[in-house]
Write an enzyme that holds these catalytic residues in place. Structure first.
Site, short mmCIF file in Angstrom:
data_model
loop_
_atom_site.label_atom_id
_atom_site.label_comp_id
_atom_site.label_asym_id
_atom_site.label_seq_id
_atom_site.Cartn_x
_atom_site.Cartn_y
_atom_site.Cartn_z
CB ALA A 9 55.95 -20.08 -23.73
CB THR A 10 52.08 -20.02 -19.72
OG1 THR A 10 51.05 -19.59 -20.28
CG2 THR A 10 52.98 -18.57 -19.48
NE ARG A 34 48.23 -18.38 -18.29
CZ ARG A 34 47.55 -19.30 -18.65
NH1 ARG A 34 46.64 -19.88 -18.07
NH2 ARG A 34 47.98 -20.14 -19.71
CG ASP A 59 47.34 -9.83 -24.39
OD1 ASP A 59 47.32 -10.14 -25.54
OD2 ASP A 59 46.37 -9.75 -23.79
CG ASN A 86 51.83 -21.86 -29.16
OD1 ASN A 86 51.37 -22.77 -29.53
ND2 ASN A 86 51.64 -21.70 -28.03
CB SER A 139 43.30 -24.47 -36.32
OG SER A 139 42.34 -25.10 -36.00
CE1 TYR A 152 41.03 -20.91 -33.00
CE2 TYR A 152 40.02 -22.76 -33.97
CZ TYR A 152 41.07 -22.18 -33.36
OH TYR A 152 42.15 -23.18 -33.22
CD GLU A 188 45.96 -24.52 -19.42
OE1 GLU A 188 45.75 -23.57 -19.81
OE2 GLU A 188 46.53 -24.90 -18.34
#
Length: 250
Positions: A9-10, A34, A59, A86, A139, A152, A188
């Site tokens: 969520a950061t 973080r 993590d 997420n 995705s 990925y 990001e």
């Protein structure tokens, strides 16, 4: 007041979703790696939206940390109505023979096993109440394989299969499971994928208007507003300029 738990969520989708749910008066549980960003977001959400917020620093790859954190939630946050898995990432954009195996392991551990760990830890409460909604952020890379997407794409295809499996297995518990698969979105994501190469990341979004994190958050929230008897099982979301992994009008 309902409670939502959002992993990763950061920044990006996760941060936008935390803001969206908070604006709609949910109790918010945010997780991330973080601590500084978690603390900042917790204060921002509480001050702006006047809702209870609790942050968990871990993590999702760390199974023991996941289960310990969920088990130690304050009583006010124990009843989780919505789980948004997420936390996820892409690392590298290399041909198979050139790809870094460490990148593969990080992506598989985060994008697949992390989802399994967090969901497993949250599920008992939902099962006991015979109600809940699990949203797995996939995705379009989990729908169509493209060149140099190897690790990925593999992780997101696995997540798609996992979402479908969860939907079937949790049917008898009346728990909703929704897989949401965004296309190109300017967050990001590309900076992480290209390991800080801003030039390569920026090229991903040249010549068209990609999705924003807020666009995706709006759709995620919408799936939670439907009646109890209605479940969106699978949803692919792109900007107007993108039809799929291959067709993009710049």
């Amino acid at each position: 007041m309902k409670t939502v738990l959002i992993t990763g969520a950061t920044s990006g989708f996760g941060k936008a979703m935390a803001e969206k749910f908070a604006a709609n008066q949910y109790r918010i549980i945010i997780t991330g790696r973080r601590a500084d960003r978690l603390n900042e977001l917790e204060k921002q959400l509480a001050a702006t939206y006047k809702v209870p917020v609790h942050s968990l620093e871990f993590d999702v790859r760390d199974r023991e940390a996941v289960f310990t954190a969920i088990k130690q939630l304050p009583q006010e946050f124990v009843t989780i109505d919505v789980l948004v898995n997420n936390a996820g990432l892409a690392l590298g954009r290399d041909y198979f023979e050139d790809a870094d195996t460490e990148d593969w392991e990080i992506m598989l551990d985060t994008n697949v096993k992390g989802v399994m760990y967090v969901t497993k830890a949250v599920l008992p409460g939902m099962i006991a109440r015979k109600q809940g909604h699990i949203i797995n952020m996939g995705s379009i890379a989990g729908k169509e394989v493209y060149e140099r997407g190897n690790g990925y794409c593999a992780s997101k295809y696995a997540l798609d299969a996992l979402s479908q499996s969860m939907r079937i297995d949790l049917l008898r518990h009346k728990i909703k499971v929704t897989g949401i698969h965004p296309g190109a979105a300017e967050t990001e994501f590309s900076m992480v994928r290209f390991k800080g190469n801003a030039e390569a990341a920026d090229k991903m979004y040249e010549g068209y208007q990609p999705l924003t994190a807020a666009d995706v958050a709006d759709v995620v929230y919408y799936t939670t507003t439907l009646p109890l008897h209605v479940c969106i099982n699978d949803l692919v979301l792109t900007c107007t300029a993108q039809a799929n992994s291959f067709y993009l009008q710049r």
